[in-house]
Design an enzyme around this catalytic site. Structure first.
Site, short mmCIF file in Angstrom:
data_model
loop_
_atom_site.label_atom_id
_atom_site.label_comp_id
_atom_site.label_asym_id
_atom_site.label_seq_id
_atom_site.Cartn_x
_atom_site.Cartn_y
_atom_site.Cartn_z
N SER A 131 10.78 -1.18 3.06
CA SER A 131 10.62 -0.23 3.99
C SER A 131 9.52 -0.27 5.14
CB SER A 131 10.44 1.41 3.41
OG SER A 131 10.26 2.24 4.41
N LYS A 186 13.82 3.28 -3.53
CA LYS A 186 14.09 3.21 -1.95
C LYS A 186 15.27 3.94 -1.65
CE LYS A 186 13.77 1.05 2.24
NZ LYS A 186 14.97 1.30 2.97
N HIS A 189 13.47 7.35 -1.06
CA HIS A 189 12.38 7.38 -0.07
C HIS A 189 12.96 7.40 1.15
CE1 HIS A 189 11.32 4.68 3.41
NE2 HIS A 189 9.95 5.00 2.99
N ASN A 190 14.32 7.06 1.13
CA ASN A 190 15.21 7.24 2.66
C ASN A 190 15.65 8.68 2.82
OD1 ASN A 190 14.84 4.20 2.97
ND2 ASN A 190 16.59 4.17 3.47
N GLU A 193 12.80 10.54 4.01
CA GLU A 193 12.79 10.37 5.39
C GLU A 193 13.64 11.08 6.22
OE1 GLU A 193 14.52 6.41 7.77
OE2 GLU A 193 13.15 6.10 6.19
#
Length: 492
Positions: A131, A186, A189-190, A193
């Site tokens: 990222s 990940k 995480h996105n 986000e």
């Protein structure tokens, strides 16, 4: 060329791949590169990689021959079937103990599948989230590796060297866990986000529509927020976006069509949240808000038929300076509290996934990996790391001693900010859904007793009683004709 030996090889020379290669080179590693289109390899070698130790190769055979053992092959190609195609091409050229690394945004079940299949052939597999976008790849991304644990010692030095560094100097890269754990983290995480971006967009909408603020005034607010507990990359770039003018000297952001795209990781997060029974409500609303934005033509038509949403009469006037300052204070509290709620939900999902899939995940280390380089890097991630370091079995960040007082103090302002949006006809789905979750999470008795009674009434799904031990289930013949037969399953 045959006498040169590369520490690692990278397949795929799009911007992310090129920047990671240059980053590795900067840190003293020799990198072999290969691209399906030979012309791209040549352009890279004669352009950005000129006068570096990068080794360009024209075939996969030549590429593999340059690599030190155990060979480390990193795929920087489009997620999906392309990854499988390149694995099939490079696999026959490798030997037992060699390592294949997927640095794209692959779906974690694919990583699980690939890891198991390659293990049967004696090869190690790493699925790693990367990222930070193009700039992060070049200067230092957040890296989240998972897969074959035996491979990690062979990659740790390279990955931790090229990763971003947290304010205390710690690398924003550590081992996540077995199988698809790295790509799962990940993915979440996105999802977070998505939520952060939606919250910031809602705050911008309220400032613009309700408070009538200029773009410079809004930029100044985000600049102030970025110097406090909301300090983060996304707040910072929002300030810069609001200050950017187009060729006519007008705010560029207002010339951008209000339809937001997505690549799928947010959707994956929401689907997995539903599958595992985790209420990641803010991320879900952020995903659905992007979908609503894509209905541009329908929205324009609906506005003509239903009317644009407008404020209640007492919310129609522009607030005086004192009222504006109070609304901005409430909005700052609301964004902070909703943002923390989103992180709390994300970590609840990671914890449940670890239980479900048999991963051992260090949640403090995950937060630490997000402190620098990545898109959601923010000041309070250090506090999240500390909270999990103190209590690895923490059920929710919302009840952590570091955050609970701030959440309790924020709730009045948070409610007022949501009310202000509702009164003004401004949609704030992420902010309001996070508030609803927070209120529900701290409510000791919810109306689910009525819901479960309804389920038992029409489907004999049974229920537990408050005056009996947990685990005992009961059924009522509500109509007098339903009998005593119950459903074979009970779902809370």
């Amino acid at each position: 060329m045959a006498d040169k030996q590369a520490d690692i090889g990278v397949i795929g020379l799009a911007v992310m791949g090129q920047n990671l290669v240059l980053n590795m080179n900067d840190h003293g590693f020799t990198v072999a590169v290969y691209n399906r289109t030979e012309e791209k390899t040549k352009e890279f070698a004669e352009g950005p990689a000129k006068d570096t130790k990068v080794i360009p190769t024209r075939s996969l055979e030549e590429f593999v021959a340059t690599l030190k053992r155990p060979r480390r092959v990193m795929l920087m190609v489009k997620a999906g079937n392309v990854v499988d195609i390149f694995i099939d091409k490079v696999k026959p050229l490798l030997e037992k103990g060699d390592i294949i690394i997927d640095g794209g945004n692959s779906h974690y079940p694919d990583t699980e599948r690939r890891k198991k299949a390659l293990a049967e052939e004696g090869l190690l597999y790493i699925g790693t989230g990367v990222s930070g976008g193009e700039e992060g790849a070049r200067r230092g991304p957040s890296i989240m590796p998972g897969g074959s644990s035996e491979a990690w010692p062979h990659l740790k030095e390279i990955f931790q060297a090229i990763s971003a560094k947290a304010p205390d100097g710690a690398p924003c890269c550590d081992w996540v866990g077995e199988g698809g754990a790295g790509h799962y983290v990940k993915m979440v995480h996105n999802g977070i986000e998505y939520g952060d971006m939606q919250l910031i967009s809602e705050a911008y909408h309220i400032m613009k529509q309700r408070l009538g603020m200029s773009h410079e005034e809004m930029a100044d607010v985000f600049d102030r927020w970025n110097s406090g507990r909301l300090e983060s990359y996304l707040i910072e770039i929002t300030r810069d976006i609001l200050r950017t003018k187009d060729e006519n000297g007008e705010p560029l952001v207002e010339k951008i069509l209000d339809t937001a795209g997505q690549k799928g990781t947010g959707k994956w997060t929401v689907v997995d949240g539903a599958t595992l029974g985790m209420p990641i409500t803010l991320i879900a609303e952020a995903v659905f808000s992007r979908i609503v934005s894509s209905f541009k033509d329908q929205r324009v038509a609906a506005a003509g038929i239903l009317g644009e949403p407008g404020p209640e009469d007492d919310a129609a006037s522009k607030p005086n300076p004192a009222e504006r300052d109070r609304i901005l204070e409430d909005l700052e509290e609301a964004v902070y509290a909703a943002k923390l709620t989103s992180y709390a939900q994300g970590f609840m999902l990671i914890r449940e996934a670890a239980r479900e899939y048999g991963w051992t995940v260090d949640y403090g280390a995950v937060a630490g990996m997000w402190r620098g380089g990545c898109i959601i890097r923010s000041a309070f991630l250090s506090d999240i790391t500390a909270a999990f370091d103190k209590n690895r079995d923490l059920d929710s960040l919302l009840v952590a001693p570091a955050f609970a007082p701030a959440m309790k103090n924020a709730v009045t302002s948070w409610r007022r900010a949501v009310i202000e949006a509702v009164r003004s006809g401004i949609p704030a789905p992420a902010m309001s859904s996070a508030l609803s979750f927070f209120e529900g999470y701290r409510t000791s008795r919810l109306p689910a007793n009525m819901l479960q009674a309804q389920r038992d009434y029409f489907g004999a799904h049974t229920y537990e009683r408050t005056d009996r031990p947990r685990g005992e289930f009961f059924h009522t013949n509500w109509t007098g004709t339903g009998g005593s037969v119950t459903s074979g399953t009970y779902d809370a």
